[in-house]
Design a protein around this motif. Structure first.
Motif, PDB file in Angstrom:
ATOM      1  N   UNK A   1     -64.171  60.982 -23.232  1.00 28.03           N
ATOM      2  CA  UNK A   1     -64.910  62.246 -23.146  1.00 28.03           C
ATOM      3  C   UNK A   1     -65.704  62.458 -24.445  1.00 28.03           C
ATOM      4  N   UNK A   2     -65.035  62.278 -25.573  1.00 26.08           N
ATOM      5  CA  UNK A   2     -65.689  62.480 -26.874  1.00 26.08           C
ATOM      6  C   UNK A   2     -66.853  61.512 -27.065  1.00 26.08           C
ATOM      7  N   UNK A   3     -66.723  60.325 -26.495  1.00 25.28           N
ATOM      8  CA  UNK A   3     -67.750  59.306 -26.680  1.00 25.28           C
ATOM      9  C   UNK A   3     -68.858  59.387 -25.630  1.00 25.28           C
ATOM     10  N   UNK A   4     -68.812  60.413 -24.806  1.00 24.49           N
ATOM     11  CA  UNK A   4     -69.869  60.595 -23.811  1.00 24.49           C
ATOM     12  C   UNK A   4     -69.831  59.573 -22.687  1.00 24.49           C
ATOM     13  N   UNK A   5     -68.631  59.046 -22.423  1.00 23.44           N
ATOM     14  CA  UNK A   5     -68.520  58.003 -21.392  1.00 23.44           C
ATOM     15  C   UNK A   5     -68.271  58.589 -19.997  1.00 23.44           C
ATOM     16  N   UNK A   6     -67.925  59.867 -19.940  1.00 28.97           N
ATOM     17  CA  UNK A   6     -67.504  60.429 -18.657  1.00 28.97           C
ATOM     18  C   UNK A   6     -68.587  61.301 -18.034  1.00 28.97           C
ATOM     19  N   UNK A   7     -68.542  61.333 -16.699  1.00 25.22           N
ATOM     20  CA  UNK A   7     -69.448  62.255 -16.008  1.00 25.22           C
ATOM     21  C   UNK A   7     -68.745  62.736 -14.749  1.00 25.22           C
ATOM     22  N   UNK A   8     -69.312  63.730 -14.078  1.00 33.34           N
ATOM     23  CA  UNK A   8     -68.800  64.210 -12.790  1.00 33.34           C
ATOM     24  C   UNK A   8     -67.352  64.652 -12.852  1.00 33.34           C
ATOM     25  N   UNK A   9     -66.579  64.175 -11.857  1.00 28.68           N
ATOM     26  CA  UNK A   9     -65.190  64.612 -11.724  1.00 28.68           C
ATOM     27  C   UNK A   9     -64.353  64.259 -12.945  1.00 28.68           C
ATOM     28  N   UNK A  10     -64.572  63.026 -13.462  1.00 26.98           N
ATOM     29  CA  UNK A  10     -63.779  62.590 -14.621  1.00 26.98           C
ATOM     30  C   UNK A  10     -63.963  63.538 -15.796  1.00 26.98           C
ATOM     31  N   UNK A  11     -65.212  63.900 -16.003  1.00 28.67           N
ATOM     32  CA  UNK A  11     -65.527  64.779 -17.108  1.00 28.67           C
ATOM     33  C   UNK A  11     -64.873  66.149 -16.880  1.00 28.67           C
ATOM     34  N   UNK A  12     -64.992  66.649 -15.655  1.00 29.91           N
ATOM     35  CA  UNK A  12     -64.412  67.953 -15.314  1.00 29.91           C
ATOM     36  C   UNK A  12     -62.896  67.938 -15.503  1.00 29.91           C
ATOM     37  N   UNK A  13     -62.289  66.803 -15.132  1.00 28.64           N
ATOM     38  CA  UNK A  13     -60.832  66.681 -15.290  1.00 28.64           C
ATOM     39  C   UNK A  13     -60.418  66.806 -16.753  1.00 28.64           C
ATOM     40  N   UNK A  14     -61.150  66.142 -17.619  1.00 29.07           N
ATOM     41  CA  UNK A  14     -60.792  66.205 -19.037  1.00 29.07           C
ATOM     42  C   UNK A  14     -61.051  67.610 -19.579  1.00 29.07           C
ATOM     43  N   UNK A  15     -62.126  68.222 -19.124  1.00 24.70           N
ATOM     44  CA  UNK A  15     -62.410  69.586 -19.569  1.00 24.70           C
ATOM     45  C   UNK A  15     -61.268  70.523 -19.183  1.00 24.70           C
ATOM     46  N   UNK A  16     -60.753  70.298 -17.987  1.00 27.74           N
ATOM     47  CA  UNK A  16     -59.623  71.119 -17.529  1.00 27.74           C
ATOM     48  C   UNK A  16     -58.383  70.851 -18.379  1.00 27.74           C
TER      49      UNK A  16
ATOM     50  N   UNK B   1     -54.001  59.850 -21.187  1.00 22.47           N
ATOM     51  CA  UNK B   1     -54.820  61.050 -21.339  1.00 22.47           C
ATOM     52  C   UNK B   1     -55.586  61.022 -22.660  1.00 22.47           C
ATOM     53  N   UNK B   2     -54.972  60.386 -23.676  1.00 21.57           N
ATOM     54  CA  UNK B   2     -55.688  60.218 -24.930  1.00 21.57           C
ATOM     55  C   UNK B   2     -56.954  59.396 -24.727  1.00 21.57           C
ATOM     56  N   UNK B   3     -56.800  58.311 -23.971  1.00 21.97           N
ATOM     57  CA  UNK B   3     -57.972  57.469 -23.725  1.00 21.97           C
ATOM     58  C   UNK B   3     -59.059  58.285 -23.037  1.00 21.97           C
ATOM     59  N   UNK B   4     -58.631  59.129 -22.115  1.00 25.31           N
ATOM     60  CA  UNK B   4     -59.611  59.940 -21.404  1.00 25.31           C
ATOM     61  C   UNK B   4     -60.305  60.904 -22.364  1.00 25.31           C
ATOM     62  N   UNK B   5     -59.536  61.439 -23.305  1.00 26.54           N
ATOM     63  CA  UNK B   5     -60.135  62.349 -24.287  1.00 26.54           C
ATOM     64  C   UNK B   5     -61.116  61.589 -25.175  1.00 26.54           C
ATOM     65  N   UNK B   6     -60.740  60.374 -25.567  1.00 29.69           N
ATOM     66  CA  UNK B   6     -61.658  59.539 -26.357  1.00 29.69           C
ATOM     67  C   UNK B   6     -62.949  59.291 -25.570  1.00 29.69           C
TER      68      UNK B   6
ATOM     69  N   UNK C   1     -58.534  50.352 -25.708  1.00 31.25           N
ATOM     70  CA  UNK C   1     -57.244  50.336 -26.400  1.00 31.25           C
ATOM     71  C   UNK C   1     -57.427  50.061 -27.890  1.00 31.25           C
ATOM     72  N   UNK C   2     -58.386  49.169 -28.239  1.00 32.61           N
ATOM     73  CA  UNK C   2     -58.630  48.936 -29.671  1.00 32.61           C
ATOM     74  C   UNK C   2     -59.163  50.189 -30.349  1.00 32.61           C
ATOM     75  N   UNK C   3     -60.019  50.897 -29.617  1.00 30.51           N
ATOM     76  CA  UNK C   3     -60.624  52.105 -30.170  1.00 30.51           C
ATOM     77  C   UNK C   3     -59.554  53.163 -30.434  1.00 30.51           C
ATOM     78  N   UNK C   4     -58.682  53.343 -29.456  1.00 29.16           N
ATOM     79  CA  UNK C   4     -57.711  54.423 -29.648  1.00 29.16           C
ATOM     80  C   UNK C   4     -56.687  54.044 -30.721  1.00 29.16           C
TER      81      UNK C   4
END
Lengths: 253, 171
Positions: A13-28, A6-11, B146-149
């Motif tokens: 998200x912060x880096x603008x890598x997510x869109x659509x469902x993935x983005x919505x999931x992290x927002x939730x 989940x941390x990776x997903x937050x990262x 993984x390196x980034x995190x």
């Protein structure tokens, strides 16, 4: 900040890598999870801090040396052509004639350079205990130091492929100003020195050769540096070696 | 055409300088890196695919030079022992009240393993996508993540230890 998916997903998200469902999931996730919000805050804070530290360079004008480095090397290719011509002349006319022709051309601008380099070679290449002032282990330091004292950005050419290992270098006091001497050695202890000093006059010259006994010195001047390479080698070998050193130096000087 | 290329790469110099400083900290070493990068890009100009972004191509060249220099330096076992030169410039010229925080951040960056540092600089500072960073470094996107995190966790920890996590950010 633990390393969890989940941390990776937050990262991401912060880096603008997510869109659509993935983005919505992290927002939730962020809505209900304080830890995730802390991760996001820390990431954003780090990003801002990095920009704060490094962004000022974006406003700086491009330094002249970088502007120069981005220009096609017209001047250098000119002197390259000269070198090629002088070497072609060398091959065509034979060693002696080419040597005299080069010598004749040389008289003018580079009267002292080969003599100085030859004397410096004679003096230091025979040293057993103290051949160099700064040893190769401190190559980085040597390069910076000599660049600073000579007043030009110099490069320490890697001659491993030619069979020469760097021993180190030293600073010399010469009529043209501070000069550097780099010393190399083959596996069977044959030494070679590279002499370099600022080309104060700025007059360029082709690659030339001078012989003192069994020592051969190849030398040239480009826009910024006057250089000479000395060793006890056949002339053709020295010319080849000098040309490859010229090529290595050319990128920097 | 060659003239155009020079103009275009000069336009990228500010970003290349920032990237280089992020990678190696010392300002003059960073500019050496940029200079090498510009010279190499001129020599390899024929390899540049005009349909792709110039900046990413230059970033890749710069990063390759940095990695090879860094490898060589670590083989020799000397990175910088130039304290007596008196010419070292700090990588940043900060405002006074920011001095301390900035110093702590650059010091913390210096403590990151090189592989983590470059990913952090690429993503957080140069704002590359994971895909771009993965292509430049030549590893899968998962490795980038993984390196980034890890880089961020380490940096967070280092800054927290130094008590600067509540760094005031004035923009």
């Amino acid at each position: 900040m633990n390393e969890t998916v989940s941390n990776w997903a937050v990262h991401a998200f912060a880096d603008g890598e997510l869109s659509g469902t993935e983005k919505a999931n992290v927002e939730a996730l962020l809505q209900g999870d304080e830890a995730a919000r802390a991760v996001l805050a820390a990431v954003l804070q780090q990003n801002t801090a990095l920009h704060q530290v490094y962004d000022n360079v974006l406003q700086e004008p491009v330094p002249p040396r970088l502007r120069a480095a981005a220009q096609p090397p017209r001047r250098l290719s000119g002197s390259r052509a000269l070198i090629a011509a002088s070497m072609a002349g060398f091959l065509a006319l034979g060693g002696a004639l080419g040597y005299f022709a080069a010598d004749h051309l040389a008289k003018y601008q580079a009267f002292e350079l080969p003599q100085i380099a030859y004397l410096a070679h004679q003096t230091f290449a025979s040293e057993v205990k103290h051949p160099v002032e700064v040893a190769a282990a401190e190559q980085d330091h040597l390069q910076k130091w000599l660049s600073k004292r000579v007043g030009q950005q110099i490069k320490i050419p890697d001659l491993t492929a030619q069979g020469y290992t760097l021993l180190g270098g030293r600073l010399l006091a010469e009529s043209e100003g501070p000069a550097g001497q780099l010393m190399y050695e083959t596996a069977d202890k044959q030494r070679l020195t590279v002499f370099l000093t600022e080309n104060a006059g700025g007059v360029e010259s082709a690659l030339r050769l001078e012989q003192h006994g069994n020592l051969v010195t190849c030398y040239w001047r480009d826009g910024k540096l006057a250089m000479a390479v000395t060793s006890a080698l056949p002339r053709d070998d020295m010319m080849n070696l000098a040309r490859s050193i010229y090529d290595k130096m050319e990128a920097k000087s | 055409m060659p003239q155009d290329f020079s103009t275009r790469i000069i336009a990228e110099v500010p970003h290349l300088r920032r990237f280089a400083r992020g990678l190696c900290g010392d300002a003059s070493l960073a500019d050496d890196l940029v200079q090498d990068c510009l010279e190499r890009s001129l020599k390899k100009q024929h390899l540049y695919d005009i349909h792709r972004p110039l900046r990413a191509w230059l970033y890749a060249i710069l990063r390759n030079i940095h990695v090879s220099q860094w490898r060589r330096a670590s083989q020799f076992g000397v990175m910088t022992d130039v304290s007596d030169l008196g010419e070292q410039q700090p990588s940043v010229a900060p405002l006074q009240e920011q001095n301390l925080s900035i110093m702590l951040i650059t010091q913390a960056l210096d403590k990151l393993p090189q592989q983590q540092r470059e990913v952090l600089v690429m993503i957080s500072l140069e704002e590359m996508s994971y895909k771009e960073a993965a292509e430049i470094i030549g590893v899968p996107i998962g490795t980038i993540m993984s390196r980034l995190s890890r880089a961020r966790a380490t940096l967070h920890q280092l800054l927290e230890e130094r008590g600067t996590i509540h760094l005031r950010v004035v923009k």
